[in-house]
Write an enzyme that holds these catalytic residues in place. Structure first.
Site, mmCIF file in Angstrom:
data_model
loop_
_atom_site.group_PDB
_atom_site.id
_atom_site.type_symbol
_atom_site.label_atom_id
_atom_site.label_comp_id
_atom_site.label_asym_id
_atom_site.label_seq_id
_atom_site.Cartn_x
_atom_site.Cartn_y
_atom_site.Cartn_z
ATOM 1 N N LYS A 261 0.827 -1.222 0.000
ATOM 2 C CA LYS A 261 0.000 0.000 0.000
ATOM 3 C C LYS A 261 0.864 1.276 0.000
ATOM 4 C CE LYS A 261 -3.950 -2.163 2.323
ATOM 5 N NZ LYS A 261 -4.982 -1.992 3.382
ATOM 6 N N TYR B 203 -13.020 -2.924 -3.177
ATOM 7 C CA TYR B 203 -13.528 -2.680 -1.825
ATOM 8 C C TYR B 203 -15.049 -2.598 -1.790
ATOM 9 C CZ TYR B 203 -8.790 -1.881 -0.056
ATOM 10 O OH TYR B 203 -7.480 -2.036 0.336
ATOM 11 N N ASN C 40 -2.199 0.165 6.965
ATOM 12 C CA ASN C 40 -1.710 -1.118 7.489
ATOM 13 C C ASN C 40 -0.795 -1.856 6.511
ATOM 14 O OD1 ASN C 40 -3.646 -1.925 5.716
ATOM 15 N ND2 ASN C 40 -4.914 -3.018 7.197
ATOM 16 N N HIS D 10 -2.164 -5.366 1.734
ATOM 17 C CA HIS D 10 -3.426 -6.112 1.636
ATOM 18 C C HIS D 10 -3.068 -7.523 1.207
ATOM 19 C CE1 HIS D 10 -7.417 -7.381 0.282
ATOM 20 N NE2 HIS D 10 -6.788 -7.887 -0.770
ATOM 21 N N GLU E 132 -9.347 -11.569 -7.052
ATOM 22 C CA GLU E 132 -8.426 -10.422 -6.968
ATOM 23 C C GLU E 132 -7.276 -10.539 -7.965
ATOM 24 O OE1 GLU E 132 -7.391 -10.164 -2.800
ATOM 25 O OE2 GLU E 132 -9.398 -9.463 -2.267
#
Ligand code: CMP
Length: 161
Positions: free
Chosen positions: A12, A52, A115, A118, A129
């Site tokens: 990320k 998402y 965080n 992913h 995905e």
């Protein structure tokens, strides 16, 4: 019995800005996982809405999209015996503040939102995905010679092309 799987990782924007890409990739490599695909891109609204969709009614959805678009990200497709569950353990739970030390989030994140990575959470989401972010010809089947040492014979089912 061999249960070879693939899973999708997104490194990320917070990890990219904090110069953690190399250390994250190293953790997966050192564990013995095969990199089947890897690329850098900036996420679009369209892809984020799709990725998402289960968070679209959450109060943090717009912030999440803004964060994920704020820098380019790096995608990895990792392969290994039961790799989906293993990668979830390597990265730790969503909230970095409560993630175990030694996990990626436990070592590098103090946040629920920022965080670091992913990772796909099930076989179904991994398949969807990977298809969302990679074309067939961006994924590689190849023999990984160290797998003869990383796995026992019954866990190994290598693609040889
Ligand atoms: P990820 O594994 O990509 O899945 C959804 C993401 O939404 C998650 O990591 C976090 O980046 C973010 N997220 C989850 N819960 C919250 C929250 N309560 N507040 C803000 N962001 C969140």
């Amino acid at each position: 019995m061999s249960n070879m799987q693939r899973t999708l990782i997104i490194v990320k924007p917070d990890a990219m800005q904090r110069n953690l890409l190399g250390r994250i990739v190293t953790r997966f490599e050192e564990k013995g996982l095969k990199i089947a695909g890897m690329k850098m891109t900036r996420l679009s609204d369209e892809k984020l809405d799709e990725h998402y969709i289960h968070h679209k009614d959450k109060p943090f959805f717009q912030d999440l999209k803004g964060f994920m678009k704020s820098s380019p990200v790096v995608f990895l497709v990792l392969e290994g015996h039961e790799v989906i569950e293993t990668v979830r353990l390597i990265i730790g739970p969503t909230n970095g503040r409560v993630a175990d030390a030694g996990s990626i989030r436990g070592d590098f994140s103090m946040s629920q939102a920022n965080n670091i990575v992913h990772a796909s959470d099930s076989l179904e989401s991994a398949e969807a995905e990977i298809k969302r972010f990679f074309a067939e010809d961006e994924l590689y089947d190849y023999q990984k010679d160290d797998w003869n040492w990383i796995y026992a014979t019954d866990e190994l089912d290598q693609n040889k092309n």
